[in-house]
Motif scaffolding. Structure first.
Motif, PDB file in Angstrom:
ATOM      1  N   THR A   1      11.202   6.184  -7.883  1.00  0.00           N
ATOM      2  CA  THR A   1       9.928   6.576  -7.533  1.00  0.00           C
ATOM      3  C   THR A   1       9.056   5.090  -7.090  1.00  0.00           C
ATOM      4  O   THR A   1       9.562   4.385  -7.057  1.00  0.00           O
ATOM      5  N   VAL A   2       8.275   5.882  -5.936  1.00  0.00           N
ATOM      6  CA  VAL A   2       7.323   4.768  -5.060  1.00  0.00           C
ATOM      7  C   VAL A   2       6.144   5.108  -5.417  1.00  0.00           C
ATOM      8  O   VAL A   2       5.504   6.364  -5.400  1.00  0.00           O
ATOM      9  N   ALA A   3       5.290   4.085  -5.905  1.00  0.00           N
ATOM     10  CA  ALA A   3       4.054   4.385  -5.928  1.00  0.00           C
ATOM     11  C   ALA A   3       3.219   3.031  -5.333  1.00  0.00           C
ATOM     12  O   ALA A   3       3.682   2.060  -5.154  1.00  0.00           O
ATOM     13  N   GLU A   4       1.699   3.446  -5.410  1.00  0.00           N
ATOM     14  CA  GLU A   4       0.896   2.319  -5.010  1.00  0.00           C
ATOM     15  C   GLU A   4      -0.434   2.523  -5.585  1.00  0.00           C
ATOM     16  O   GLU A   4      -0.962   3.720  -6.029  1.00  0.00           O
ATOM     17  N   VAL A   5      -1.030   1.517  -5.950  1.00  0.00           N
ATOM     18  CA  VAL A   5      -2.481   1.635  -6.511  1.00  0.00           C
ATOM     19  C   VAL A   5      -3.476   1.456  -5.430  1.00  0.00           C
ATOM     20  O   VAL A   5      -3.524   0.565  -4.524  1.00  0.00           O
ATOM     21  N   VAL A   6      -4.425   2.474  -5.152  1.00  0.00           N
ATOM     22  CA  VAL A   6      -5.230   2.447  -3.990  1.00  0.00           C
ATOM     23  C   VAL A   6      -6.604   2.309  -4.762  1.00  0.00           C
ATOM     24  O   VAL A   6      -6.911   2.881  -5.756  1.00  0.00           O
ATOM     25  N   ASP A   7      -7.651   1.578  -3.989  1.00  0.00           N
ATOM     26  CA  ASP A   7      -8.917   1.696  -4.017  1.00  0.00           C
ATOM     27  C   ASP A   7      -9.520   2.760  -3.446  1.00  0.00           C
ATOM     28  O   ASP A   7      -9.667   2.667  -2.134  1.00  0.00           O
ATOM     29  N   PRO A   8      -9.994   3.671  -4.012  1.00  0.00           N
ATOM     30  CA  PRO A   8     -10.511   4.911  -3.153  1.00  0.00           C
ATOM     31  C   PRO A   8     -11.825   4.888  -2.457  1.00  0.00           C
ATOM     32  O   PRO A   8     -12.191   5.504  -1.433  1.00  0.00           O
ATOM     33  N   THR A   9     -12.448   3.864  -2.831  1.00  0.00           N
ATOM     34  CA  THR A   9     -13.750   3.467  -2.168  1.00  0.00           C
ATOM     35  C   THR A   9     -13.550   2.715  -0.947  1.00  0.00           C
ATOM     36  O   THR A   9     -14.396   3.061   0.069  1.00  0.00           O
ATOM     37  N   ASP A  10     -12.625   2.372  -0.512  1.00  0.00           N
ATOM     38  CA  ASP A  10     -12.478   1.911   0.737  1.00  0.00           C
ATOM     39  C   ASP A  10     -10.628   1.912   1.237  1.00  0.00           C
ATOM     40  O   ASP A  10     -10.508   1.674   2.397  1.00  0.00           O
ATOM     41  N   GLY A  11     -10.016   2.804   0.662  1.00  0.00           N
ATOM     42  CA  GLY A  11      -8.324   3.018   1.028  1.00  0.00           C
ATOM     43  C   GLY A  11      -7.684   1.673   1.053  1.00  0.00           C
ATOM     44  O   GLY A  11      -6.222   1.880   1.027  1.00  0.00           O
ATOM     45  N   ARG A  12      -8.074   0.655   0.193  1.00  0.00           N
ATOM     46  CA  ARG A  12      -6.963  -0.355   0.159  1.00  0.00           C
ATOM     47  C   ARG A  12      -5.971  -0.337  -0.690  1.00  0.00           C
ATOM     48  O   ARG A  12      -6.343   0.180  -1.963  1.00  0.00           O
ATOM     49  N   VAL A  13      -4.665  -0.682  -0.408  1.00  0.00           N
ATOM     50  CA  VAL A  13      -3.703  -0.706  -1.204  1.00  0.00           C
ATOM     51  C   VAL A  13      -3.583  -1.958  -1.773  1.00  0.00           C
ATOM     52  O   VAL A  13      -3.319  -2.893  -1.331  1.00  0.00           O
ATOM     53  N   LEU A  14      -3.471  -2.103  -3.259  1.00  0.00           N
ATOM     54  CA  LEU A  14      -3.454  -3.155  -3.902  1.00  0.00           C
ATOM     55  C   LEU A  14      -2.391  -3.537  -4.764  1.00  0.00           C
ATOM     56  O   LEU A  14      -2.056  -4.742  -4.924  1.00  0.00           O
ATOM     57  N   VAL A  15      -1.596  -2.384  -4.727  1.00  0.00           N
ATOM     58  CA  VAL A  15      -0.213  -2.755  -5.536  1.00  0.00           C
ATOM     59  C   VAL A  15       0.826  -1.760  -4.879  1.00  0.00           C
ATOM     60  O   VAL A  15       0.424  -0.620  -4.544  1.00  0.00           O
ATOM     61  N   ARG A  16       1.829  -2.263  -4.485  1.00  0.00           N
ATOM     62  CA  ARG A  16       3.091  -1.173  -4.438  1.00  0.00           C
ATOM     63  C   ARG A  16       4.359  -1.393  -5.151  1.00  0.00           C
ATOM     64  O   ARG A  16       4.530  -2.562  -5.575  1.00  0.00           O
TER      65      ARG A  16
END
Length: 286
Positions: A238-253
């Motif tokens: 499984t592949v996942a990313e933590v995203v800040d939906p306020t600006d679209g930044r990917v914070l973790v992969r």
């Protein structure tokens, strides 16, 4: 492989629903060993405001059972750069290696919000312990595409570390929660309930985490987007990313290998619901 040995006491609350130490807690054991090692040497000051975890690789080799005896964590220093260093770990219970891992850390000036170089004295202490490390196998190159399962979470006050950011080990919890909620049939029984009824276990065999930005305490939720990459007979990545939906930044992969097993922990074929999830949310090969 050990240049430093730490003994970490288990807690009853470390166990998951399957009766073993949860895979996310193993990252906590590695952190405890790392902190103890730093505090025991001349670079203890780095824990105050100067270290940042850049990435983890953890292999889970067997279950950790509850015991009043602590687990042993052997720690070794790997490559040392101008601002980064690599640590290796081996987790031992009852003379059996149950996990191994790698962590990459950098020195970071939180006041200036930038990576900083080591001083000569800091680097000399790290370099004196450095030895070649055997790299862990790669998990392939995948990324989350447009088709992904999305899970919202909010940060708890207890998730924060002494720097005021979410502690790196708590990210393992967020990814696990998103994985548990991943269900391709929202109108039918949950895949985890189906697996439990069939006497099937989900076992995490490997997890890699890359930290790209800080997760902060706030009322607005973050989102974990999960997709499924390689699918085998008994395992899936499984592949996942933590995203800040306020600006679209990917914070973790992250990349995680999960294995389906029977009650004795022997691998069994993936259930149909997991294969369906792979069809709905396919990861993209890079």
């Amino acid at each position: 492989m050990s240049s430093y040995t730490s003994r970490v006491q288990l807690r009853w609350v470390d166990l998951d629903a399957q009766g073993h130490v949860n895979n996310a807690v193993v990252a906590d054991y590695l952190q405890e060993a790392r902190v103890e090692w730093l505090l025991a040497g001349p670079n203890a000051h780095l824990l105050g405001d100067s270290t940042m975890v850049v990435g983890h690789q953890v292999e889970y080799l067997g279950p950790i059972n509850f015991s009043l005896e602590p687990v042993r964590v052997d720690l070794s220093m790997g490559a040392v750069g101008a601002s980064r260093f690599v640590l290796a770990y081996s987790v031992i219970q009852d003379d059996r290696e149950v996990a191994r891992g790698r962590s990459t850390l950098c020195l970071f000036d939180y006041r200036a919000n930038r990576v900083r170089r080591m001083t000569g004295a800091e680097r000399s202490w790290f370099a004196a312990q450095s030895e070649p490390l055997e790299p862990l196998p790669t998990l392939g190159s995948w990324q989350v595409g447009e088709q992904a399962h999305e899970y919202e979470f909010t940060v708890r006050w207890s998730d924060l570390d002494s720097y005021g950011h979410v502690n790196n080990v708590r990210v393992f919890d967020y990814i696990a929660e998103a994985r548990v909620h991943l269900n391709p049939d929202p109108d039918g029984p949950h895949r985890m309930a189906v697996a439990a009824a069939d006497g099937m276990l989900w076992m995490v065999a490997r997890q890699d985490v890359d930290y790209l930005g800080q997760i902060l305490l706030r009322p607005e939720p973050y989102v974990v987007r999960t997709a499924i990459g390689r699918v085998g007979r008994t395992s899936a990545t499984t592949v996942a990313e933590v995203v800040d939906p306020t600006d679209g930044r990917v914070l973790v992969r992250t990349r995680t290998v999960v294995v389906s097993g029977d009650a004795q922990g022997r691998p069994v074929p993936l259930p149909p619901l997991m294969l369906r999830a792979a069809e709905l949310w396919p990861a993209v090969a890079r």
